[in-house]
Design an enzyme around this catalytic site. Structure first.
Site, PDB file in Angstrom:
ATOM      1  N   ALA A  32       0.861  -1.187   0.000  1.00  0.00           N
ATOM      2  CA  ALA A  32       0.000   0.000   0.000  1.00  0.00           C
ATOM      3  C   ALA A  32       0.901   1.243   0.000  1.00  0.00           C
ATOM      4  O   ALA A  32       0.785   2.125   0.845  1.00  0.00           O
ATOM      5  CB  ALA A  32      -0.961  -0.003   1.190  1.00  0.00           C
ATOM      6  N   HIS A  37       7.020   5.905   1.429  1.00  0.00           N
ATOM      7  CA  HIS A  37       7.821   4.732   1.033  1.00  0.00           C
ATOM      8  C   HIS A  37       8.722   5.079  -0.152  1.00  0.00           C
ATOM      9  O   HIS A  37       9.885   4.678  -0.199  1.00  0.00           O
ATOM     10  CB  HIS A  37       6.914   3.581   0.590  1.00  0.00           C
ATOM     11  N   ASP A 150       7.523   5.684  12.424  1.00  0.00           N
ATOM     12  CA  ASP A 150       7.510   4.576  13.385  1.00  0.00           C
ATOM     13  C   ASP A 150       8.788   4.652  14.224  1.00  0.00           C
ATOM     14  O   ASP A 150       9.675   3.802  14.126  1.00  0.00           O
ATOM     15  CB  ASP A 150       7.418   3.244  12.630  1.00  0.00           C
ATOM     16  N   GLN A 153       9.681   1.754  16.431  1.00  0.00           N
ATOM     17  CA  GLN A 153      10.133   0.622  15.604  1.00  0.00           C
ATOM     18  C   GLN A 153      11.611   0.805  15.225  1.00  0.00           C
ATOM     19  O   GLN A 153      12.390  -0.145  15.254  1.00  0.00           O
ATOM     20  CB  GLN A 153       9.273   0.522  14.340  1.00  0.00           C
TER      21      GLN A 153
HETATM   22  O1  PAF Z   1       6.962  -0.532   9.084  1.00  0.00           O
HETATM   23  C1  PAF Z   1       6.432  -1.508   8.496  1.00  0.00           C
HETATM   24  O2  PAF Z   1       5.795  -1.350   7.463  1.00  0.00           O
HETATM   25  C2  PAF Z   1       6.597  -2.906   9.062  1.00  0.00           C
HETATM   26  O3  PAF Z   1       6.564  -2.884  10.451  1.00  0.00           O
HETATM   27  C3  PAF Z   1       7.852  -3.630   8.559  1.00  0.00           C
HETATM   28  C4  PAF Z   1       9.129  -2.944   9.007  1.00  0.00           C
HETATM   29  C5  PAF Z   1       7.818  -3.712   7.033  1.00  0.00           C
HETATM   30  C6  PAF Z   1       7.886  -5.070   9.100  1.00  0.00           C
HETATM   31  O4  PAF Z   1       6.781  -5.794   8.687  1.00  0.00           O
END
Ligand code: PAF
Length: 284
Positions: A32, A37, A150, A153
């Site tokens: 998506a 990205h 994120d 993350q």
């Molecule tokens: O940030 C994301 O889209 C997801 O957490 C990742 C890093 C692709 C892992 O599935």
């Protein structure tokens, strides 16, 4: 651009490229794709000889089955977008290819996973660490690209790389925003037109918090953020924290630190969104 679905084929292709001295950049995604990205992809294409993008909606990182089910899946459109970036390989495996058996791997990130996303989404970072370790193992990239949206993350991946000794440079790329300030996210696709309009209030609340950092106590900033969002239709604040940008732990006293991360999660209708601002306190 080549689409690979088998783990063994990706492994062999990457091994051959590394043996030929090529540098490999890796952008893991759940598809998506949006401009956020694409900027990660373009950065990787610029920095490396070869770029790999994974597209995989990872079941083990969803603690909410509906969120997994409703997560947008747009592979054809993603492939078309990736073609514009200079990306060389798309890795789009099936869940069975990645998880031939039920995974029982357990990671622990200590205090880092006991706050915010870790606290609200039990098991989420275990799933992220599992899939990212699997990808790192197969791709063995020189650099891996993650978005600052994120932020927690990113901190988890930093700890994962250190903990397991992956020889990979982590690149944290600034959050890409819509023109009104809403952080780009695949989940934005699930918002109705009205919800999309109010979703910008998350960014506005973060800006409000930033503007008060110099003058107000943490408590009154938190109250101001909560009150601001209370006035917005369909917005339900889950958390707002003033945290250390690296450890994500709550900051004891704003006057003692150089930088803070203002972090937020909120529901807009049924869609859960997160956002953050990292603020250098000498600049407010
Ligand atoms: O940030 C994301 O889209 C997801 O957490 C990742 C890093 C692709 C892992 O599935």
């Amino acid at each position: 651009m080549q689409v690979i679905t088998q783990v063994s084929e990706l492994r062999e292709t990457m091994q051959a490229l590394r043996c030929n001295g090529k540098s490999i950049g890796f952008v893991p995604t759940m598809g998506a794709l949006h401009e956020g990205h694409l900027q990660l992809l373009r950065a990787s294409v610029k920095d490396n000889d070869v770029t790999v993008c994974s597209i995989f909606v990872n079941p083990t990182q969803f603690n909410n089955p509906d969120d997994y089910k409703l997560y947008p899946r747009t592979l054809e459109a993603d492939i078309a977008l990736l073609q514009t970036t200079g990306c060389d390989f798309i890795f789009a495996p099936s869940p069975e290819a990645i998880y031939p058996q039920h995974t029982m791997l357990q990671f622990s990130f200590g205090a880092l996973e006991q706050v915010m996303e870790g606290e609200q989404r039990p098991g989420h970072f275990n799933g992220v660490a599992t899939i990212v370790s699997k990808f790192f193992n197969v791709v063995q990239p020189h650099k891996a690209y993650f978005g600052q949206k994120d932020l927690q993350q990113v901190a988890v991946i930093r700890q994962l790389i250190l903990g397991l000794g992956f020889d990979i440079e982590l690149v944290c790329y600034p959050t890409v925003r819509e023109t009104d300030g809403l952080a780009m996210s695949s989940r934005n696709k699930r918002l109705t037109a009205e919800q999309r309009e109010t979703a910008v209030s998350l960014h506005e609340a973060l800006q409000l918090a930033k503007s008060q950092l110099k003058y107000e106590s943490q408590e009154s900033i938190k109250t101001a953020v909560a009150e601001y969002l209370q006035g917005k239709p369909e917005v339900q604040l889950e958390y707002f924290e003033i945290a250390d940008p690296l450890t994500l732990q709550p900051v004891q006293s704003i006057t003692d630190v150089k930088e803070v991360a203002l972090c937020m999660a909120a529901y807009v209708g049924p869609v859960r969104l997160i956002d953050n601002l990292v603020v250098n306190l000498s600049e407010v």
